[in-house]
Design an enzyme around this catalytic site. Structure first.
Site, PDB file in Angstrom:
ATOM      1  N   ASP A   1    -163.086 -23.123 -15.400  1.00  0.00           N
ATOM      2  CA  ASP A   1    -162.383 -23.715 -16.541  1.00  0.00           C
ATOM      3  C   ASP A   1    -162.696 -25.205 -16.700  1.00  0.00           C
ATOM      4  OD1 ASP A   1    -160.987 -24.428 -14.222  1.00  0.00           O
ATOM      5  OD2 ASP A   1    -159.263 -23.165 -14.676  1.00  0.00           O
TER       6      ASP A   1
ATOM      7  N   ASN B   1    -147.185 -20.958 -11.810  1.00  0.00           N
ATOM      8  CA  ASN B   1    -146.672 -19.932 -12.718  1.00  0.00           C
ATOM      9  C   ASN B   1    -147.509 -18.649 -12.645  1.00  0.00           C
ATOM     10  OD1 ASN B   1    -149.027 -20.659 -13.964  1.00  0.00           O
ATOM     11  ND2 ASN B   1    -148.109 -21.351 -15.882  1.00  0.00           N
TER      12      ASN B   1
ATOM     13  N   HIS C   1    -150.821 -18.419 -12.912  1.00  0.00           N
ATOM     14  CA  HIS C   1    -152.058 -18.394 -13.702  1.00  0.00           C
ATOM     15  C   HIS C   1    -153.294 -18.339 -12.798  1.00  0.00           C
ATOM     16  CE1 HIS C   1    -152.370 -23.073 -13.925  1.00  0.00           C
ATOM     17  NE2 HIS C   1    -153.278 -22.639 -13.080  1.00  0.00           N
TER      18      HIS C   1
ATOM     19  N   GLU D   1    -153.019 -18.153 -18.716  1.00  0.00           N
ATOM     20  CA  GLU D   1    -151.600 -18.449 -18.538  1.00  0.00           C
ATOM     21  C   GLU D   1    -150.741 -17.193 -18.729  1.00  0.00           C
ATOM     22  OE1 GLU D   1    -150.820 -21.163 -17.336  1.00  0.00           O
ATOM     23  OE2 GLU D   1    -151.591 -22.933 -18.365  1.00  0.00           O
TER      24      GLU D   1
HETATM   25  C1  GLP Z   1    -155.523 -25.667 -12.254  1.00  0.00           C
HETATM   26  C2  GLP Z   1    -156.826 -24.873 -12.315  1.00  0.00           C
HETATM   27  C3  GLP Z   1    -156.695 -23.561 -11.575  1.00  0.00           C
HETATM   28  C4  GLP Z   1    -156.149 -23.822 -10.192  1.00  0.00           C
HETATM   29  C5  GLP Z   1    -154.776 -24.427 -10.300  1.00  0.00           C
HETATM   30  C6  GLP Z   1    -154.107 -24.706  -8.958  1.00  0.00           C
HETATM   31  O1  GLP Z   1    -154.618 -25.212 -13.176  1.00  0.00           O
HETATM   32  N1  GLP Z   1    -157.223 -24.603 -13.649  1.00  0.00           N
HETATM   33  O2  GLP Z   1    -157.942 -22.924 -11.545  1.00  0.00           O
HETATM   34  O3  GLP Z   1    -156.098 -22.631  -9.465  1.00  0.00           O
HETATM   35  O4  GLP Z   1    -154.893 -25.658 -10.990  1.00  0.00           O
HETATM   36  O5  GLP Z   1    -154.401 -25.997  -8.514  1.00  0.00           O
HETATM   37  P1  GLP Z   1    -154.074 -26.557  -7.083  1.00  0.00           P
HETATM   38  O6  GLP Z   1    -155.068 -25.924  -6.164  1.00  0.00           O
HETATM   39  O7  GLP Z   1    -154.274 -28.037  -7.182  1.00  0.00           O
HETATM   40  O8  GLP Z   1    -152.684 -26.171  -6.775  1.00  0.00           O
END
Ligand code: GLP
Length: 270
Positions: free
Chosen positions: A85, A156, A158, A163
């Protein structure tokens, strides 16, 4: 004395639980799997296609990959990457772009051919953004599909930036790569990277679709810390629903491995 990692077989795949405060062992395990996938795909078809993730969770995994590369144990010259992403709109040079993140943690640290690293372009004009997302799926297909997809999970539930939604399971599983609007929980969590200001976080993002992610031959999903415990438990033991995108992994459990620490696994029952 507890022996780590604990190994559980669950409806959402194999789950490996590492001791709290030992992200390095978990990262080493993930890096071993990635190296194995790179070697196996390289032997089978002369290249390996990796789906990569951003966020704080995979950082120790990238450190491990870089270390192995330096030790001569892992080569990236036959590796093609696709990132999950990217914010939209955002410049690739923005310090908070996922392109910058990948450059910092992996691409600048290893010998990888620059034009083999694909991250959605957060500068494409509005009129071309849907086509750009569709093109990403076509490129992945033309490269013979993803050999391994690395995933994190949002608070959440995702995955990527898919989402929570009220779509049916069939509709969610068919989601292609596309532009989305960030969920308020996601924007709040991302704010820490944008000087604590949720309003500074781009409102939208480009993401690989569930269909794209789930077409990978193998999926490694990593979660650490108590903030992820609820999303992890709902994904692994809860009903399969688009309201918790991680729960959709139950539909492809045979190719999914969860790498957790004790805190993220705290609400799992076994
Ligand atoms: C963002 C990314 C996700 C990732 C998520 C969790 O939203 N788009 O791909 O899994 O964050 O991030 P973290 O590892 O910092 O908790």
């Amino acid at each position: 004395m507890a022996v780590f990692p604990r190994n559980l077989s669950t409806p959402a795949g194999n789950v490996l639980i590492f001791a709290e405060g030992d992200p390095e062992s978990a990262a080493r395990c993930a890096a071993d799997r990635i190296r194995f996938a790179v070697d196996a795909a390289g032997a089978r078809r002369g290249k390996a296609v990796l789906g990569l993730a951003t966020g704080s969770t995979p950082i120790p995994v990238y450190s491990q990959l870089v270390q192995r590369h330096r030790e001569g144990d892992l080569k990236f010259n036959g590796v093609i990457t696709y990132n999950l992403d990217e914010y939209y709109p955002i410049s690739p040079r923005d310090p908070n772009s996922y392109r910058t993140f990948m450059h910092r943690h992996l691409f600048s640290q290893v010998e990888i051919v620059p034009n083999q690293t694909h991250v959605f372009d957060g500068t494409v004009p509005e009129s071309a953004v849907s086509e750009h997302a569709e093109q990403f799926d076509r490129w992945i297909e033309a490269d013979g599909g993803l050999d391994l997809q690395l995933l994190g999970i949002g608070r959440n539930g995702h995955i990527g930036f898919n989402e929570p939604s009220d779509l049916s399971v069939e509709q969610a599983l068919a989601l292609p790569s596309r532009i989305i609007s960030l969920h308020p929980v996601t924007a709040a969590d991302a704010a820490r990277d944008f000087g604590g200001d949720a309003n500074a976080v781009p409102k939208r993002a480009l993401t690989m679709g569930i269909k794209t992610i789930f077409s990978a031959r193998e999926i490694l999903i990593i979660a650490f810390g108590p903030n992820k415990a609820e999303a992890v438990a709902k994904s692994i033991h809860g009903p399969v629903t688009a309201e918790v995108p991680g729960s959709l992994l139950q539909t492809i459990s045979s190719k999914v491995t969860w790498i957790l620490d004790e805190a993220a696994a705290d609400l799992l029952s076994w």
